[in-house]
Design an enzyme around this catalytic site. Structure first.
Site, PDB file in Angstrom:
ATOM      1  N   LYS A  16       0.827  -1.217   0.000  1.00  0.00           N
ATOM      2  CA  LYS A  16       0.000   0.000   0.000  1.00  0.00           C
ATOM      3  C   LYS A  16       0.849   1.249   0.000  1.00  0.00           C
ATOM      4  O   LYS A  16       0.498   2.244  -0.613  1.00  0.00           O
ATOM      5  CB  LYS A  16      -0.903   0.022   1.247  1.00  0.00           C
ATOM      6  CG  LYS A  16      -2.038  -0.955   1.203  1.00  0.00           C
ATOM      7  CD  LYS A  16      -2.941  -0.807   2.406  1.00  0.00           C
ATOM      8  CE  LYS A  16      -2.314  -1.288   3.692  1.00  0.00           C
ATOM      9  NZ  LYS A  16      -1.959  -2.708   3.745  1.00  0.00           N
ATOM     10  N   LYS A  18       3.705   2.068  -1.374  1.00  0.00           N
ATOM     11  CA  LYS A  18       4.136   2.528  -2.698  1.00  0.00           C
ATOM     12  C   LYS A  18       2.959   3.104  -3.494  1.00  0.00           C
ATOM     13  O   LYS A  18       3.077   4.149  -4.127  1.00  0.00           O
ATOM     14  CB  LYS A  18       4.769   1.361  -3.470  1.00  0.00           C
ATOM     15  CG  LYS A  18       4.966   1.714  -4.915  1.00  0.00           C
ATOM     16  CD  LYS A  18       5.619   0.675  -5.754  1.00  0.00           C
ATOM     17  CE  LYS A  18       5.296   1.010  -7.220  1.00  0.00           C
ATOM     18  NZ  LYS A  18       6.084   0.272  -8.163  1.00  0.00           N
ATOM     19  N   GLY A  40       3.166  -0.764   8.833  1.00  0.00           N
ATOM     20  CA  GLY A  40       4.527  -0.382   8.451  1.00  0.00           C
ATOM     21  C   GLY A  40       4.575  -0.186   6.957  1.00  0.00           C
ATOM     22  O   GLY A  40       4.313  -1.110   6.200  1.00  0.00           O
ATOM     23  N   HIS A  41       4.806   1.046   6.531  1.00  0.00           N
ATOM     24  CA  HIS A  41       4.932   1.317   5.099  1.00  0.00           C
ATOM     25  C   HIS A  41       6.406   1.433   4.775  1.00  0.00           C
ATOM     26  O   HIS A  41       7.096   2.277   5.355  1.00  0.00           O
ATOM     27  CB  HIS A  41       4.298   2.656   4.745  1.00  0.00           C
ATOM     28  CG  HIS A  41       2.809   2.652   4.828  1.00  0.00           C
ATOM     29  ND1 HIS A  41       2.031   1.681   4.275  1.00  0.00           N
ATOM     30  CD2 HIS A  41       1.956   3.541   5.368  1.00  0.00           C
ATOM     31  CE1 HIS A  41       0.761   1.956   4.487  1.00  0.00           C
ATOM     32  NE2 HIS A  41       0.692   3.078   5.161  1.00  0.00           N
ATOM     33  N   GLN A 221      -3.281  -2.213   7.352  1.00  0.00           N
ATOM     34  CA  GLN A 221      -3.526  -3.666   7.415  1.00  0.00           C
ATOM     35  C   GLN A 221      -4.310  -4.110   6.156  1.00  0.00           C
ATOM     36  O   GLN A 221      -4.160  -3.511   5.122  1.00  0.00           O
ATOM     37  CB  GLN A 221      -4.261  -4.064   8.692  1.00  0.00           C
ATOM     38  CG  GLN A 221      -3.410  -3.951   9.949  1.00  0.00           C
ATOM     39  CD  GLN A 221      -3.325  -2.540  10.497  1.00  0.00           C
ATOM     40  OE1 GLN A 221      -4.313  -1.859  10.582  1.00  0.00           O
ATOM     41  NE2 GLN A 221      -2.144  -2.109  10.878  1.00  0.00           N
ATOM     42  N   ARG A 302       7.546 -13.225   6.784  1.00  0.00           N
ATOM     43  CA  ARG A 302       6.125 -13.376   6.447  1.00  0.00           C
ATOM     44  C   ARG A 302       5.880 -14.776   5.907  1.00  0.00           C
ATOM     45  O   ARG A 302       6.715 -15.330   5.206  1.00  0.00           O
ATOM     46  CB  ARG A 302       5.725 -12.349   5.383  1.00  0.00           C
ATOM     47  CG  ARG A 302       5.831 -10.927   5.886  1.00  0.00           C
ATOM     48  CD  ARG A 302       5.400  -9.921   4.821  1.00  0.00           C
ATOM     49  NE  ARG A 302       5.603  -8.558   5.309  1.00  0.00           N
ATOM     50  CZ  ARG A 302       6.090  -7.563   4.587  1.00  0.00           C
ATOM     51  NH1 ARG A 302       6.433  -7.751   3.334  1.00  0.00           N
ATOM     52  NH2 ARG A 302       6.245  -6.374   5.117  1.00  0.00           N
TER      53      ARG A 302
HETATM   54  P1  IMP Z   1      -2.207  -6.190  16.126  1.00  0.00           P
HETATM   55  O1  IMP Z   1      -2.822  -5.344  15.058  1.00  0.00           O
HETATM   56  O2  IMP Z   1      -0.825  -5.768  16.522  1.00  0.00           O
HETATM   57  O3  IMP Z   1      -3.127  -6.383  17.278  1.00  0.00           O
HETATM   58  O4  IMP Z   1      -2.001  -7.666  15.510  1.00  0.00           O
HETATM   59  C1  IMP Z   1      -3.103  -8.491  15.124  1.00  0.00           C
HETATM   60  C2  IMP Z   1      -2.769  -9.276  13.865  1.00  0.00           C
HETATM   61  O5  IMP Z   1      -2.682  -8.386  12.750  1.00  0.00           O
HETATM   62  C3  IMP Z   1      -1.410  -9.991  13.913  1.00  0.00           C
HETATM   63  O6  IMP Z   1      -1.514 -11.194  13.173  1.00  0.00           O
HETATM   64  C4  IMP Z   1      -0.476  -9.034  13.195  1.00  0.00           C
HETATM   65  O7  IMP Z   1       0.637  -9.686  12.639  1.00  0.00           O
HETATM   66  C5  IMP Z   1      -1.409  -8.503  12.120  1.00  0.00           C
HETATM   67  N1  IMP Z   1      -1.031  -7.174  11.639  1.00  0.00           N
HETATM   68  C6  IMP Z   1      -1.207  -5.990  12.274  1.00  0.00           C
HETATM   69  N2  IMP Z   1      -0.752  -4.976  11.514  1.00  0.00           N
HETATM   70  C7  IMP Z   1      -0.312  -5.523  10.371  1.00  0.00           C
HETATM   71  C8  IMP Z   1       0.231  -4.971   9.173  1.00  0.00           C
HETATM   72  O8  IMP Z   1       0.398  -3.756   8.992  1.00  0.00           O
HETATM   73  N3  IMP Z   1       0.567  -5.871   8.210  1.00  0.00           N
HETATM   74  C9  IMP Z   1       0.370  -7.208   8.353  1.00  0.00           C
HETATM   75  N4  IMP Z   1      -0.156  -7.761   9.443  1.00  0.00           N
HETATM   76  C10 IMP Z   1      -0.489  -6.924  10.448  1.00  0.00           C
END
Ligand code: IMP
Length: 424
Positions: A16, A18, A40-41, A221, A302
């Protein structure tokens, strides 16, 4: 076009950053509507990497105004670090940023609870950024908001109540609650620095809409991590889908002109939870290496697998996608055969979208498509792509009934094929 929403169409990390950066070239405002520093971008500019967690990915376009809507949860320390990182690159000015006074704060006890819970068996594998507990406080109606940072008395009073509330939970989990004094001192200090940017974010977006300015609403997300439509309970705690953009910014659905879903040409997931097309073999490892699939926030490797069309179809429907942006297709170069999951065999039937639960029980049904060997990173028009790549894209478009508006063939801004620009 007035307002365009960009959402993740899978389990996050679809690229997202980019795409938002690219679309931001034509946007006046870029607004984050949900999530927090769990996102995280990774942005690449002139070969240099910059990772942002809270700041909208549109930050790299100096002309855009940046807004953090009230659907986000803010860790003030992380935000200040990002402001400083942009400042050093000459990309920050105080007029650029508005943080909603209504956005909830992520406080030390949220992070502590998240970490303690995630150590237990059967955990979700969260980012440990305190996101779940902060949203818990919000819906329990005992959270502290960004606006509270600007009023010492109110901040102290609310923090005392919050710590009293969380203390038994923290102790039961074997932890020690953070002291009130340390939190107050540190956060009020952050508040002083953030004060110039705190305001009525929804009002700013409304005025921009009235003036006919172009607004990009940036999701965090992905759809399968949405608290309602995702793979519950292995989800994040916010509304990551397009509907969440309206509630997370404070605008009505009639203001939205288009919704773009970002999807990788294969699938990845970080954290725990079902993943039907996961490849836990050499093929998965090869995708991980070719695509540099390591979390931007936690550095975790991942999980990788083939493209999951039922999951993507679900994303098309739930978000009302107008088009998809297909990213990282170049990562598939060199494979003899590319598999795509067309349905899930479950309970004697083949499903075309995910069931409400039991996703770990389904058996993926695969179609096999021929691979290609040509490098794609120099392609700039759809016609430049080798025939088999075009066939792969068309196969996906037909299967999910949604057009590809963009194809990304490498990490740089220029390595992009724009078929249709949502702002045009
Ligand atoms: P939380 O958002 O930290 O509570 O994590 C809940 C779930 O969402 C976990 O499986 C995290 O790895 C996943 N998650 C949260 N933020 C991201 C993201 O930006 N990218 C990918 N997975 C995410």
């Amino acid at each position: 076009m007035g307002a365009v929403i960009v959402v993740g169409a899978q389990w996050g990390d679809e690229g997202k950053g980019k795409i938002v950066d690219l679309y931001s070239r034509n946007a006046d405002l870029v607004v984050r509507y949900g999530g927090g520093a769990n996102a995280g971008h990774t942005l690449v500019v002139d070969g240099q990497q910059l990772v942002t967690h809270l700041m909208p990915a549109g930050a790299l376009q100096p002309g855009t105004q940046l807004v953090l809507g009230h659907g986000t949860v803010i860790d003030p320390a992380v935000l200040l670090e990002e402001i400083d990182a942009l400042d050093v690159r000459g990309l920050f000015s105080s007029q650029r940023l508005t943080i909603s006074e209504r956005a909830h704060l992520v406080l030390p006890h949220h992070m502590l609870v998240d970490e303690l819970r995630d150590q237990r068996a059967g955990s979700l594998g969260t980012t440990k950024r305190g996101i779940g507990p902060a949203y818990e406080d919000k819906v329990a109606r005992c959270g502290l908001r960004v606006g509270d940072l600007l009023n010492e008395q109110r901040f102290r009073r609310k923090l005392t109540t919050a710590l009293d509330w969380w203390r038994p939970t923290i102790e039961a989990l074997g932890g020690t609650p953070p002291t009130e004094a340390a939190t107050v001192e540190r956060y009020l200090e952050c508040g002083k620095r953030l004060a110039p940017y705190v305001g009525d974010a929804a009002g700013i977006v409304w005025n921009a809409l009235q003036q006919g300015r172009r607004i990009l609403l940036e999701g965090a997300q992905g759809t399968l991590l949405d608290v309602d439509s995702g793979t519950y309970p292995f989800v994040t705690s916010s509304s990551t889908v397009s509907g969440g953009a309206c509630s997370g910014v404070g605008i009505g659905p009639t203001c939205i002109d288009a919704v773009v879903g970002i999807a990788k040409a294969y699938t990845t997931r970080v954290g725990n939870g079902p993943f039907p097309t996961e490849l836990d073999d050499d093929a998965g490892q090869a995708l991980r290496e070719a695509g540099s699939e390591f979390g931007a926030t936690t550095g975790r490797p991942r999980r990788c697998g083939w493209l999951d069309l039922p999951a993507l179809r679900h994303a098309v429907r739930i978000n009302g996608l107008s088009g998809i942006a297909l990213t990282k297709i170049d990562v598939l170069t060199g494979l003899d055969e590319i598999k795509v999951c067309t349905g899930y065999r479950f309970d004697g039937k083949v499903l075309d979208v995910p069931p409400f639960d039991d996703l770990d029980e389904v058996e993926p049904v695969y179609a096999s498509l021929p691979g290609w060997t040509e490098p794609l990173d120099a392609c700039r028009r759809f016609e430049d792509l080798p025939e088999r790549v075009r066939e792969y894209v068309h196969y996906i478009e037909q299967a999910i009934e949604c057009p590809a508006w963009l194809v990304s063939v490498g990490p740089d801004r220029e390595q992009t094929i724009v078929v249709h620009d949502p702002f045009m």
